[in-house]
Design a protein around this motif. Structure first.
Motif: not given
Length: 200
Positions: A10-11, A107-108, A110-113
């Protein structure tokens, strides 16, 4: 004992302001390819997503991009490697789960979070035991780690329900940590029953 065959990363679909994030994404993509491990990711061709996918492909590795129809144009769907189109975000995330043996958050936004926290939650609830790792490049994930400690201190994360995840400060440490964690997991423990998946 289970093995790492594919890693879901995810990033961000953007590069961020620090060029070291892109460097780390490209380096991890090269590491995956050199070790014969496939990349599963969100199917975007730009930002950190594009950096890691192109690095895997440029080093003769395998990439599976999974992207919903409505994001194909907005996020510039990649046209290299294998691409799976889904109907919606739920299907995308489920497909990413099914294709992966471990999860890494670079790192990313809101979507990554949201994606990595969902995997942490599934592990916390005992839905699977696939390793989940924060690639803490230049301390990017420190605020999230502090928030999780804060939740524990206020007893919102109760004893016996600890959020289990790995943290690597160096990109070169990510794969060894995942492999070590996977070696302690029986293959059946990685799976999520279809009826369980449908309820989440």
């Amino acid at each position: 004992m289970s093995q790492i065959r594919n890693v879901c990363v995810y990033c961000g679909s953007g590069p961020g302001t620090d060029p070291d994030f892109a460097v780390a994404a490209r380096r991890f993509g090269k590491i995956l390819a050199e070790n014969g491990i496939g990349l599963v990711y969100g199917g975007c061709s730009i930002g950190l997503m594009g950096e890691i996918a192109n690095a895997v492909l440029d080093n003769n590795g395998h990439v599976t991009g999974i992207i919903p129809d409505f994001l194909a144009n907005r996020e510039h769907q990649i046209h290299r490697g294998e691409v799976i189109r889904t109907r919606n975000m739920h299907d995308r995330k489920q497909q990413m789960f099914e294709h992966a043996d471990a999860f890494v958050a670079l790192p990313g936004g809101v979507g990554t979070l949201e994606e990595v926290v969902e995997q942490m939650t599934w592990v916390q609830l005992g839905r699977h035991k696939k390793p989940v790792l924060l690639a803490n490049i230049k301390g990017f994930w420190e605020p999230l780690r502090a928030l999780l400690v804060h939740m524990e201190e206020l007893n919102f994360i109760r004893p016996g329900l600890a959020v289990e995840y790995l943290v690597a400060d160096r990109i070169e440490d990510v794969l060894p940590m995942l492999q070590d964690a996977a070696a302690r997991i029986a293959e059946p423990e990685k799976a999520m029953a279809p009826d369980v998946a449908g309820r989440l």
